[in-house]
Write a protein that holds these residues in place. Structure first.
Motif, PDB file in Angstrom:
ATOM      1  N   SER A  70       0.836  -1.194   0.000  1.00  0.00           N
ATOM      2  CA  SER A  70       0.000   0.000   0.000  1.00  0.00           C
ATOM      3  C   SER A  70       0.878   1.253   0.000  1.00  0.00           C
ATOM      4  CB  SER A  70      -0.934   0.008   1.212  1.00  0.00           C
ATOM      5  OG  SER A  70      -0.187   0.032   2.416  1.00  0.00           O
ATOM      6  N   ASP A  72       0.774   3.878   1.689  1.00  0.00           N
ATOM      7  CA  ASP A  72       1.090   4.387   3.024  1.00  0.00           C
ATOM      8  C   ASP A  72       2.044   3.468   3.793  1.00  0.00           C
ATOM      9  OD1 ASP A  72      -0.495   2.249   3.767  1.00  0.00           O
ATOM     10  OD2 ASP A  72      -2.043   3.457   4.740  1.00  0.00           O
ATOM     11  N   GLN A  74       1.670   0.607   5.114  1.00  0.00           N
ATOM     12  CA  GLN A  74       1.109  -0.079   6.278  1.00  0.00           C
ATOM     13  C   GLN A  74       0.707  -1.521   5.995  1.00  0.00           C
ATOM     14  OE1 GLN A  74       0.993   1.451   9.426  1.00  0.00           O
ATOM     15  NE2 GLN A  74       2.259   2.874   8.242  1.00  0.00           N
ATOM     16  N   THR A  75       0.367  -1.811   4.737  1.00  0.00           N
ATOM     17  CA  THR A  75      -0.215  -3.110   4.417  1.00  0.00           C
ATOM     18  C   THR A  75       0.467  -3.768   3.222  1.00  0.00           C
ATOM     19  OG1 THR A  75      -2.363  -2.291   5.191  1.00  0.00           O
ATOM     20  CG2 THR A  75      -2.367  -4.342   3.942  1.00  0.00           C
ATOM     21  N   THR A 114      -5.795   1.646  -4.217  1.00  0.00           N
ATOM     22  CA  THR A 114      -6.005   3.059  -4.516  1.00  0.00           C
ATOM     23  C   THR A 114      -4.881   3.906  -3.913  1.00  0.00           C
ATOM     24  OG1 THR A 114      -7.455   3.242  -2.578  1.00  0.00           O
ATOM     25  CG2 THR A 114      -8.512   2.886  -4.720  1.00  0.00           C
ATOM     26  N   ASP A 116      -4.873   6.409  -2.038  1.00  0.00           N
ATOM     27  CA  ASP A 116      -5.060   6.803  -0.642  1.00  0.00           C
ATOM     28  C   ASP A 116      -4.967   5.625   0.328  1.00  0.00           C
ATOM     29  OD1 ASP A 116      -7.411   5.455  -1.074  1.00  0.00           O
ATOM     30  OD2 ASP A 116      -8.734   7.184  -0.777  1.00  0.00           O
ATOM     31  N   SER A 117      -4.654   4.445  -0.200  1.00  0.00           N
ATOM     32  CA  SER A 117      -4.477   3.222   0.618  1.00  0.00           C
ATOM     33  C   SER A 117      -5.742   2.790   1.354  1.00  0.00           C
ATOM     34  CB  SER A 117      -3.340   3.408   1.637  1.00  0.00           C
ATOM     35  OG  SER A 117      -2.121   3.672   1.002  1.00  0.00           O
ATOM     36  N   LYS A 118      -6.909   3.206   0.874  1.00  0.00           N
ATOM     37  CA  LYS A 118      -8.156   2.875   1.556  1.00  0.00           C
ATOM     38  C   LYS A 118      -8.914   1.726   0.896  1.00  0.00           C
ATOM     39  CE  LYS A 118      -8.967   7.449   3.558  1.00  0.00           C
ATOM     40  NZ  LYS A 118      -9.902   8.612   3.638  1.00  0.00           N
ATOM     41  N   LYS A 119      -8.668   1.488  -0.399  1.00  0.00           N
ATOM     42  CA  LYS A 119      -9.439   0.486  -1.129  1.00  0.00           C
ATOM     43  C   LYS A 119      -8.518  -0.469  -1.867  1.00  0.00           C
ATOM     44  CE  LYS A 119     -13.217   3.777  -1.889  1.00  0.00           C
ATOM     45  NZ  LYS A 119     -13.938   4.569  -2.912  1.00  0.00           N
ATOM     46  N   ASN A 142     -12.616  -2.833   1.331  1.00  0.00           N
ATOM     47  CA  ASN A 142     -12.077  -1.811   2.221  1.00  0.00           C
ATOM     48  C   ASN A 142     -10.749  -2.346   2.753  1.00  0.00           C
ATOM     49  OD1 ASN A 142     -11.439  -0.368   4.706  1.00  0.00           O
ATOM     50  ND2 ASN A 142     -13.480   0.527   4.559  1.00  0.00           N
ATOM     51  N   GLN A 144      -8.799  -1.177   4.969  1.00  0.00           N
ATOM     52  CA  GLN A 144      -8.594  -0.984   6.404  1.00  0.00           C
ATOM     53  C   GLN A 144      -9.331  -2.037   7.241  1.00  0.00           C
ATOM     54  OE1 GLN A 144      -6.390   1.495   6.959  1.00  0.00           O
ATOM     55  NE2 GLN A 144      -6.451   1.813   4.753  1.00  0.00           N
ATOM     56  N   THR A 145     -10.523  -2.433   6.780  1.00  0.00           N
ATOM     57  CA  THR A 145     -11.347  -3.359   7.556  1.00  0.00           C
ATOM     58  C   THR A 145     -11.401  -4.761   6.966  1.00  0.00           C
ATOM     59  OG1 THR A 145     -13.387  -2.837   6.348  1.00  0.00           O
ATOM     60  CG2 THR A 145     -12.817  -1.426   8.229  1.00  0.00           C
TER      61      THR A 145
END
Length: 228
Positions: A70, A72, A74-75, A114, A116-119, A142, A144-145
């Motif tokens: 990702s 950001d 993080q993932t 994406t 923004d690292s959200k999707k 998602n 994040q979730t």
């Protein structure tokens, strides 16, 4: 795994940490980390500057078909091949699996995150359920979730490649049937279809300014499309 210098086109180093062929690689947004996925069922993390191996992650029961980091940092996202249809969301800090996604009924062949690292978008092999009905091969999650957000029910063909526009608004999907479909990630509606009548679309890529789309086909042709 080979590391190349894009300025000189010279090979910097060859790394052979995996026991079996490397299927996929990804570089982090800060250009410091490499993730590699292999037929040996492991993901390895490498320092891009020192080329030292940092970690080995055993996340799948079959070979690792895709990895992505990702933006950001993080993932780490990975997918399994063969009879492992799972998608793993791995925490890059702890190196532990945060979520296992199991929405696809067939192996996942393409992933995209994406900006923004959200999707997360995933695409799988197509499969007929009956003569007139097929499994949707394109899904939105998602990141994040780990929750499934949407299934693009109009996409039945096997997905070979995915990319997302620099502004994060448009998803481009290259299909095995030779079509390239453009989807809005805001409305989740189909925006248009590029179709050249040729073979399977193996890869798609968007220029950094978001104006041009390049696609490569199984018939050895590269197409350049006016994208915006």
């Amino acid at each position: 795994m080979k590391i190349w210098d894009l300025r000189t086109f010279g090979m910097l180093r060859v790394e052979s940490g995996h026991a079996l062929p490397v299927e996929t690689v990804a570089i982090s947004s800060d250009s410091r980390l490499i993730a590699s996925g292999s037929d040996d069922r492991t993901i390895k993390l490498w320092d891009l500057h020192t080329l030292k191996q940092l970690n080995t992650i055993a996340a799948h029961s079959a070979y690792v078909s895709n990895v992505a980091i990702s933006p950001d940092m993080q993932t780490l996202v990975s997918t399994g091949g063969g009879d492992d249809n799972t998608i793993k969301l791995i925490d890059l800090q702890t190196k532990k699996t945060r979520y296992t996604l199991q929405g696809h009924k067939t192996p996942v062949d393409a992933i995209a995150i994406t900006p923004d690292s959200k999707k997360l978008v995933t695409g799988s092999f197509g499969q007929l359920v009956s003569r007139n009905r097929a499994i949707s091969t394109l899904k939105l999650w998602n990141l994040q979730t780990g929750k499934l957000v949407h299934e693009f029910s109009d996409n039945f063909s096997s997905v070979k490649s995915l990319t997302i526009s620099p502004d994060g608004k448009i998803l481009v999907c290259g299909n095995d049937d030779g079509t390239i479909k453009l989807w809005s990630l805001d409305t989740l509606k189909l925006l248009g279809t590029f179709e050249d009548g040729s073979s399977s679309v193996l890869r798609v890529a968007i220029s950094p300014d978001g104006k041009l789309l390049a696609s490569s086909n199984e018939d050895s042709i590269i197409h350049i499309w006016q994208f915006n």
